[in-house]
Scaffold this active site. Structure first.
Site, short mmCIF file in Angstrom:
data_model
loop_
_atom_site.label_atom_id
_atom_site.label_comp_id
_atom_site.label_asym_id
_atom_site.label_seq_id
_atom_site.Cartn_x
_atom_site.Cartn_y
_atom_site.Cartn_z
N GLY A 1 7.02 3.83 -0.57
CA GLY A 1 6.51 4.20 -1.88
C GLY A 1 6.31 5.70 -2.00
O GLY A 1 6.08 6.38 -1.01
N SER A 2 6.41 6.21 -3.23
CA SER A 2 6.04 7.60 -3.48
C SER A 2 4.52 7.74 -3.39
O SER A 2 3.78 6.76 -3.32
CB SER A 2 6.55 8.03 -4.85
N GLY A 3 4.07 8.98 -3.40
CA GLY A 3 2.64 9.24 -3.31
C GLY A 3 2.17 9.66 -1.94
O GLY A 3 0.99 9.95 -1.74
N HIS A 4 3.11 9.70 -0.96
CA HIS A 4 2.76 10.08 0.41
C HIS A 4 3.29 11.46 0.78
O HIS A 4 3.36 11.81 1.95
CB HIS A 4 3.32 9.06 1.39
N LYS B 1 8.12 1.28 7.83
CA LYS B 1 6.71 1.04 8.11
C LYS B 1 6.39 -0.44 7.87
O LYS B 1 6.98 -1.09 7.01
CB LYS B 1 5.84 1.93 7.22
N ASP C 1 8.41 -3.47 2.25
CA ASP C 1 9.34 -2.53 2.89
C ASP C 1 10.28 -3.28 3.83
O ASP C 1 11.50 -3.08 3.81
CB ASP C 1 8.57 -1.48 3.68
N HIS D 1 -2.35 3.40 1.32
CA HIS D 1 -2.25 3.04 -0.10
C HIS D 1 -3.64 2.85 -0.71
O HIS D 1 -3.77 2.30 -1.80
CB HIS D 1 -1.46 1.76 -0.27
#
Length: 329
Positions: A53-56, A104, A109, A218
């Protein structure tokens, strides 16, 4: 909620476009997919594909380049990338030597990367996978069966990427990636939540005088909430859990003190000061230390500690050259 964005539905696209425009010497964005690949592909080695996911950020696109990833796939914020996105990344960077997928341990995923690998293999692309699960905080969470893959994944990118760059076979690259997984452990804590743009509100609630211990990347819950401790006390608690999980005695280690996105470097270095002292007291030698934002959680205030137990092979690969937007060696 205050965020610097245009349209919520274009957050990931515009971010990836911005990364590619900032670092054209390192990477480019595939036209029809949320995928970043090396600007100058190397076709005589195993290709590494990772993502989530984006945001990392800077994970995962910031680690595309020489000695690390060949492609990074970006899902929506805190959401697994879809199989077609992952498949596009695999096909773009695949070489005769094969492709290693670094995934991960989150249910979505794993499922989506596996589906993509199966589709690619139907066309003769050889794929292998390694699953990272370095979080010692919880055995199962909202997103996983088994331990979560968190910031220790950066060591997998670095070391497996170095092995691939040296021309090792797919089996050899997978084996050293698995060795990292077997020898790295992580635990984190958070002082504040983060806000996913599409949600418009914090992902969890926490009191002004509280901290969440064992938080995931998250914003998923950790082991418990408790009153805010001193930097030394929370560091001791996290290190205690990590050191109880693997016997690091007599080994050299690599340390990663990773910021969650809104934690000042001042505070991360205070944490590292304690980490170094505790390890020295226990006779564990620190070979290399990384401090900064490597795998974040939007604007969450918090941090994690990762320890990687080293041997001669891992030490040499950790030191091998790397040149990416977010990591240079």
């Amino acid at each position: 909620m205050k965020k610097l964005l245009n349209q919520v539905e274009r957050v990931e696209l515009e971010m990836l476009q911005g990364i590619a425009k900032a670092h054209p010497q390192y990477l480019k964005k595939l036209p029809d997919y949320n995928v970043l690949v090396r600007a100058q592909p190397k076709t005589d080695k195993v290709a590494l594909v990772s993502g989530g996911g984006s945001g990392h950020e800077p994970a995962h696109g910031g680690f595309v380049g020489t000695g690390m990833l060949d492609a990074a796939v970006a899902g929506a914020v805190f959401t697994s990338p879809t199989p077609d996105q992952v498949e596009a990344a695999i096909r773009e960077v695949a070489t005769p030597a094969g492709v290693l997928l670094v995934v991960k341990n989150y249910t979505g995923d794993i499922m989506n990367f596996e589906m993509a690998a199966e589709m690619a293999e139907m066309d003769g692309i050889k794929c292998m996978t390694v699953v990272t699960n370095d979080d010692v905080a919880v055995q199962d969470s909202l997103y996983t069966t088994g331990r979560r893959g968190v910031a220790g994944t950066i060591f997998v990118h670095k070391i497996a990427g170095a092995k691939a760059e040296q021309g090792a076979s797919l089996e050899e690259v997978q084996a050293v990636a698995q060795k990292v997984v077997d020898n790295v452990r992580t635990m984190g804590a958070a002082l504040s939540p983060c806000t996913v743009p599409a949600a418009g509100k914090p992902g969890f609630e926490i009191g002004e005088d509280e901290m969440e211990v064992g938080i995931g990347i998250h914003g998923e819950p950790g082991t418990h909430k408790e009153k805010i401790m001193s930097a030394n006390d929370i560091t001791d608690h996290l290190l205690g859990k990590i050191l109880a999980d693997i016997d690091y005695t007599g080994h050299e280690v690599a340390v990663l003190v990773n910021g969650a996105g809104a934690t000042p470097l001042m505070e991360l270095y205070i944490i590292n000061n304690r980490v170094a002292d505790v390890l020295a007291e226990k006779g564990i030698k620190v070979y290399k230390t990384l401090v900064g934002n490597y795998m974040t959680s939007l604007e969450m205030a918090g941090f994690s500690i990762s320890l990687l137990r080293l041997d001669d092979e891992l030490r040499a690969l950790l030191d091998a050259p790397a040149d990416t937007p977010a990591y240079k060696a």
